[in-house]
Design an enzyme around this catalytic site. Structure first.
Site, mmCIF file in Angstrom:
data_model
loop_
_atom_site.group_PDB
_atom_site.id
_atom_site.type_symbol
_atom_site.label_atom_id
_atom_site.label_comp_id
_atom_site.label_asym_id
_atom_site.label_seq_id
_atom_site.Cartn_x
_atom_site.Cartn_y
_atom_site.Cartn_z
ATOM 1 N N SER A 1 2.330 6.755 0.885
ATOM 2 C CA SER A 1 1.466 6.035 1.515
ATOM 3 C C SER A 1 0.078 6.179 0.788
ATOM 4 O O SER A 1 -0.275 7.366 0.867
ATOM 5 C CB SER A 1 1.467 6.288 2.904
ATOM 6 O OG SER A 1 0.641 5.694 3.809
ATOM 7 N N ARG A 2 -0.455 4.967 0.550
ATOM 8 C CA ARG A 2 -1.776 5.019 -0.182
ATOM 9 C C ARG A 2 -2.813 4.873 0.906
ATOM 10 O O ARG A 2 -4.188 4.776 0.368
ATOM 11 C CB ARG A 2 -1.815 3.828 -1.014
ATOM 12 C CG ARG A 2 -0.774 4.055 -2.327
ATOM 13 C CD ARG A 2 -1.232 2.951 -3.430
ATOM 14 N NE ARG A 2 0.029 3.036 -4.241
ATOM 15 C CZ ARG A 2 0.994 2.239 -4.163
ATOM 16 N NH1 ARG A 2 0.980 1.320 -3.486
ATOM 17 N NH2 ARG A 2 1.871 2.407 -5.097
ATOM 18 N N VAL A 3 -2.771 4.659 2.078
ATOM 19 C CA VAL A 3 -3.694 4.486 3.429
ATOM 20 C C VAL A 3 -3.495 5.353 4.356
ATOM 21 O O VAL A 3 -4.498 5.934 4.913
ATOM 22 C CB VAL A 3 -3.580 3.118 3.761
ATOM 23 C CG1 VAL A 3 -4.681 2.692 4.962
ATOM 24 C CG2 VAL A 3 -3.834 2.079 2.537
ATOM 25 N N ASP B 1 0.773 -1.052 -0.002
ATOM 26 C CA ASP B 1 0.144 -0.046 -0.110
ATOM 27 C C ASP B 1 0.861 1.312 0.068
ATOM 28 O O ASP B 1 0.544 2.084 0.629
ATOM 29 C CB ASP B 1 -0.968 0.232 1.300
ATOM 30 C CG ASP B 1 -1.742 -1.197 1.596
ATOM 31 O OD1 ASP B 1 -2.262 -1.538 0.303
ATOM 32 O OD2 ASP B 1 -1.628 -1.872 2.502
ATOM 33 N N GLY B 2 2.124 1.083 -0.576
ATOM 34 C CA GLY B 2 2.891 2.280 -0.744
ATOM 35 C C GLY B 2 4.330 1.909 -0.442
ATOM 36 O O GLY B 2 4.674 0.689 0.090
#
Length: 525
Positions: free
Chosen positions: A386-388, A361-362
């Protein structure tokens, strides 16, 4: 003369037939070929993929696992001392899958991938076991990531925040500080130990030198972090099957704590609540992939890109998919994964790096040029993402760090112009100066994680321009002095910020006033 496997197999088949009716041919086999942690077995007609096997050798029993199901033979990997296994040894199928011991008894211990102690601390007394390789929880059993997982590293918590239940890749060439980032994160969890936010940390060393792993354990002991840490060690001297299984074993140990939230009220032997959050560091998955490639080629599986087998993506995806934030009905536990990948010469477009980038997620990208120029941690904020974590970031940090990434990126662009000797207008020069000070502010010593309130105070002072007229070499001294001021004279404001973790207008005005008050008496060296 070339030895043919089918000829050996026919001889052993006759021997098994003469072995007597006491042993059933389908459940008992014999080793036809052995070497490098791999065995080829004839006679296990009913063996299933992934089934645990028991090799009866002259030196005692050794465990193995079915990997290949072929027409006449079974290809198996051997866990443990494969040098004990000889051709002709009897092999029994067990009908079980590989399991490792789990539970509180393993906290503070150094174990091998089968859960056997390696630290000389005596046997591990636990009755709990978990399967090493399982299917990850489904979507219905999860919930979105919403709780922060503080690393204690300013550059990461401000710009690349990680949430509990997230998978964040740490990627960079050798000797760029990847392990240091992971260890700082483990040490930072000490502040939560004994609270409801406590995290158990599992550090899985794959293919590392024994001396390196010993250094890591010693450093964690000094920092008081071994109380809540398990070290799973499959060093470079361990056989390929042990290096392959180590990350799965570490995850199984973490899952015990993640699912403990489903039975509230559980306590550790010291009386504190049973932790339901875990952090898994896999250091590193590049070496696990190499071990898997070695096993696959020895078992004559067809090689694909870069000679890796076709299912090497599944090797990492089924591991990292087990990182999750469970739903409230399942106890709301979590496993956060920090896989480490070491590309060669920054080649992030190679097979294994691209695989793991697409699964996670990144990524936190550590750049050698930054590291050698003294920017440590050497995080390249341009391609780290960071995608979250933004959803899980502390509100106050989210508010003040919004412009930080842009400031740093813009300053880096302008740095190139400045090196050419180009004359810059005042606004551009101001932006460049701000960027240089923020780079200096984000530098941090190894094994010195910052609590989140300290980070907020530092970044607030930098991003609001209070350091713009401070000489760059004095920025760190200004930060140290400001934090001492906030914890001393201005403690009521610091405590309010620590409690709220959010900045309203009133608190922001108080914080600004305290920073100005400190700055008025600060003398740059």
């Amino acid at each position: 003369m070339k030895i043919r496997t089918d000829e050996i197999a026919s001889v052993i088949k006759q021997e098994i037939a003469q072995f007597g009716a006491a042993l059933e041919v389908a459940e008992v086999g014999r080793v036809v070929e052995v070497g490098d942690g791999i065995a080829r077995i004839y006679g296990l007609g009913k063996a299933m993929a992934g089934e645990l096997l028991e090799f009866n050798t002259a030196g005692g029993s050794v465990m193995g696992q079915v990997f290949n199901l072929e027409e006449d033979t079974v290809g198996a990997v051997i866990y443990g001392d494969y040098l004990k296994v000889k051709e002709g040894d009897v092999v029994k199928s067990t009908g079980r899958l590989l399991e490792v011991p789990v539970g509180e008894a393993i906290l503070g211990r150094v174990v091998d991938p089968l859960g056997r102690p390696m630290d000389g601390g005596g046997p591990i007394n636990t009755t709990e076991f978990r399967k090493v390789d399982i299917i990850a929880p489904g979507i219905a059993e999860r919930q979105p990531v919403h709780e922060p997982m503080q690393t204690g590293i300013k550059a990461i918590d401000a710009m690349i925040p990680i949430g509990r239940g997230q998978r964040e890749l740490i990627i960079g060439d050798r000797k760029t500080g990847k392990t240091a980032v992971a260890l700082d994160t483990i040490i930072n969890q000490k502040q939560y130990w004994g609270t409801k936010d406590a995290m158990v940390c599992i550090y899985v060393a794959v293919g590392q030198k024994e001396s390196t792993v010993a250094g890591v354990v010693e450093m964690l002991r000094k920092a008081g972090a071994m109380d809540y840490t398990i070290v799973v060690n499959a060093s470079s001297s361990a056989a390929a099957p042990m290096q392959y299984i180590a990350p799965y074993s570490g995850t199984a140990m973490a899952e015990y704590f993640m699912w403990s939230g489903k039975t509230p009220g559980q306590k550790l032997s010291n009386g504190m609540p049973m932790p339901k959050h875990a952090l898994c560091v896999y250091d590193d998955l590049s070496k696990q992939a190499v071990a898997y490639r070695q096993m696959s080629l020895l078992l004559r599986r067809p090689p694909g890109r870069e000679a890796y087998p076709g299912d090497v993506f599944y090797l990492h995806s089924r591991l990292l998919e087990r990182a999750t934030k469970l739903s409230d009905e399942n106890g709301a536990g979590s496993i956060t994964s920090l896989p480490v990948i070491e590309p060669q010469e920054g080649d992030v477009s190679a097979y294994i790096p691209t695989n793991v980038i697409s699964i996670t997620d990144g990524q936190i990208y550590l750049e050698p040029e930054l590291f050698f120029s003294g920017v440590r941690p050497a995080v390249n904020v341009g391609i780290s993402v960071s995608r979250v974590g933004g959803n899980a970031q502390v509100k106050a940090m989210k508010k003040i760090s919004g412009s930080l990434r842009l400031d740093l990126a813009a300053a880096r662009e302008l740095e190139a112009f400045a090196q050419l000797g180009t004359e810059l207008d005042k606004a551009t020069q101001r932006q460049l100066d701000r960027g240089r000070r923020m780079v200096e502010l984000l530098k941090q010593g190894q094994y010195t994680p910052f609590v989140v309130t300290d980070q907020i105070v530092s970044i607030f002072a930098g991003s609001k321009g209070f350091m713009d007229d401070i000489p760059v070499p004095s920025v760190r001294a200004f930060e140290e002095g400001l934090l001492a001021h906030m914890k001393g004279v201005a403690k009521p404001v610091y405590d309010e910020l620590d409690q709220k973790k959010a900045l309203d207008k009133d608190l922001e005005a108080k914080l600004e006033a305290e920073v100005k008050k400190f700055k008025s008496g600060f003398k740059a060296k």
